[in-house]
Scaffold this motif. Sequence first.
Motif, PDB file in Angstrom:
ATOM      1  N   ALA A  41       3.291   4.469  -4.819  1.00  0.00           N
ATOM      2  CA  ALA A  41       2.374   3.588  -4.512  1.00  0.00           C
ATOM      3  C   ALA A  41       1.092   2.423  -4.503  1.00  0.00           C
ATOM      4  O   ALA A  41       1.970   1.666  -3.715  1.00  0.00           O
ATOM      5  CB  ALA A  41       2.797   3.719  -6.472  1.00  0.00           C
ATOM      6  N   ASP A  42       0.390   1.942  -5.142  1.00  0.00           N
ATOM      7  CA  ASP A  42      -0.229   0.427  -4.609  1.00  0.00           C
ATOM      8  C   ASP A  42       0.370  -0.367  -5.519  1.00  0.00           C
ATOM      9  O   ASP A  42       0.209  -0.049  -6.390  1.00  0.00           O
ATOM     10  CB  ASP A  42      -1.734   1.459  -4.109  1.00  0.00           C
ATOM     11  CG  ASP A  42      -2.342   2.055  -3.359  1.00  0.00           C
ATOM     12  OD1 ASP A  42      -1.355   2.617  -1.924  1.00  0.00           O
ATOM     13  OD2 ASP A  42      -2.986   1.938  -3.949  1.00  0.00           O
TER      14      ASP A  42
ATOM     15  N   SER B 289      -0.702   0.710  -8.669  1.00  0.00           N
ATOM     16  CA  SER B 289      -1.368   2.773  -9.148  1.00  0.00           C
ATOM     17  C   SER B 289      -1.782   3.401  -7.843  1.00  0.00           C
ATOM     18  O   SER B 289      -0.892   3.009  -7.000  1.00  0.00           O
ATOM     19  CB  SER B 289      -3.199   1.744  -8.575  1.00  0.00           C
ATOM     20  OG  SER B 289      -3.625   1.431  -7.571  1.00  0.00           O
ATOM     21  N   ARG B 290      -1.815   4.929  -7.935  1.00  0.00           N
ATOM     22  CA  ARG B 290      -1.748   5.632  -6.957  1.00  0.00           C
ATOM     23  C   ARG B 290      -2.835   6.732  -7.152  1.00  0.00           C
ATOM     24  O   ARG B 290      -3.578   7.022  -8.432  1.00  0.00           O
ATOM     25  CB  ARG B 290      -0.024   6.227  -6.580  1.00  0.00           C
ATOM     26  CG  ARG B 290       0.254   7.459  -8.037  1.00  0.00           C
ATOM     27  CD  ARG B 290       1.852   7.830  -7.543  1.00  0.00           C
ATOM     28  NE  ARG B 290       2.127   8.433  -8.969  1.00  0.00           N
ATOM     29  CZ  ARG B 290       3.522   8.752  -8.764  1.00  0.00           C
ATOM     30  NH1 ARG B 290       4.499   8.215  -8.378  1.00  0.00           N
ATOM     31  NH2 ARG B 290       4.086   8.772  -9.681  1.00  0.00           N
TER      32      ARG B 290
ATOM     33  N   ARG C 234       0.530  -1.127   0.517  1.00  0.00           N
ATOM     34  CA  ARG C 234      -0.014   0.174  -0.460  1.00  0.00           C
ATOM     35  C   ARG C 234       0.789   1.101   0.460  1.00  0.00           C
ATOM     36  O   ARG C 234       1.956   1.157   0.518  1.00  0.00           O
ATOM     37  CB  ARG C 234      -0.776  -0.174   1.269  1.00  0.00           C
ATOM     38  CG  ARG C 234      -2.555   0.978   0.742  1.00  0.00           C
ATOM     39  CD  ARG C 234      -2.633   1.190   2.011  1.00  0.00           C
ATOM     40  NE  ARG C 234      -3.604  -0.009   2.242  1.00  0.00           N
ATOM     41  CZ  ARG C 234      -4.945  -1.006   1.502  1.00  0.00           C
ATOM     42  NH1 ARG C 234      -5.428   0.450   1.316  1.00  0.00           N
ATOM     43  NH2 ARG C 234      -5.239  -1.840   2.238  1.00  0.00           N
ATOM     44  N   GLN C 235       0.581   2.294  -1.286  1.00  0.00           N
ATOM     45  CA  GLN C 235       1.260   3.045  -0.870  1.00  0.00           C
ATOM     46  C   GLN C 235       1.176   3.832   0.611  1.00  0.00           C
ATOM     47  O   GLN C 235       0.527   4.527   1.492  1.00  0.00           O
ATOM     48  CB  GLN C 235       0.827   4.786  -1.578  1.00  0.00           C
ATOM     49  CG  GLN C 235       1.540   5.490  -2.108  1.00  0.00           C
ATOM     50  CD  GLN C 235       0.322   6.781  -2.649  1.00  0.00           C
ATOM     51  OE1 GLN C 235      -0.370   6.391  -3.876  1.00  0.00           O
ATOM     52  NE2 GLN C 235       0.956   7.885  -3.001  1.00  0.00           N
TER      53      GLN C 235
END
Length: 199
Positions: free
Chosen positions: A155-156, A123-124, A104-105
Amino acid sequence: MGSLAFRRSHPFEVLCTTVVATTVYSALGYVENGLPVAALVAEALRAAEEEFPMPSSDPPTGLIDRILALQQVPMFSDLAPEDLQQVAERSTDRSYAPDEVIYRQGDLGDEMLIITAGQVRISRMVSGRIEVLRRYGAGDHVGELSLLRGLPRVADVIADNTGAAGLALDAASFRAILDGRPEVVMAMLATLAERIGSS
């Protein structure tokens, strides 16, 4: 000559006794109960092997699978088999359901993941919405930058819609590999340069 018998013993002792007995009795042509003693000794050896199976020096199946998976990763593909085995022994099998968050971000980077099956997406949050930056599949690795720098993840990393599986390496294990194998460092730098160039 008395009856031929083998007592319970360490398998190495059984083996040594059998080899000596077979050599001596066969040379002398001894026969007991109408059977060549060498045949009786051979039968005793088979029984000893069943009772005291010799440990295998081959890696367990799970470890072999990890080694084969690592051979497909550019960062590790040039390593010798014994070095690959060390990396495999330091890694941990992981599997993720579709859309499961892997990293996780904002979390501290304490491990990296070598993807062996499926895909992950990076993703973020950008301007209030989630933006998918990239996808990685089998043979790729994620999480190494934050792992090396000891900084929060930027980022995730999420398992894609088919799920994903991989091998996780913690910080201590990864640094030990880098310290001992400079070719891994060079391969990792090449991968990072390629990613930066294509971003």
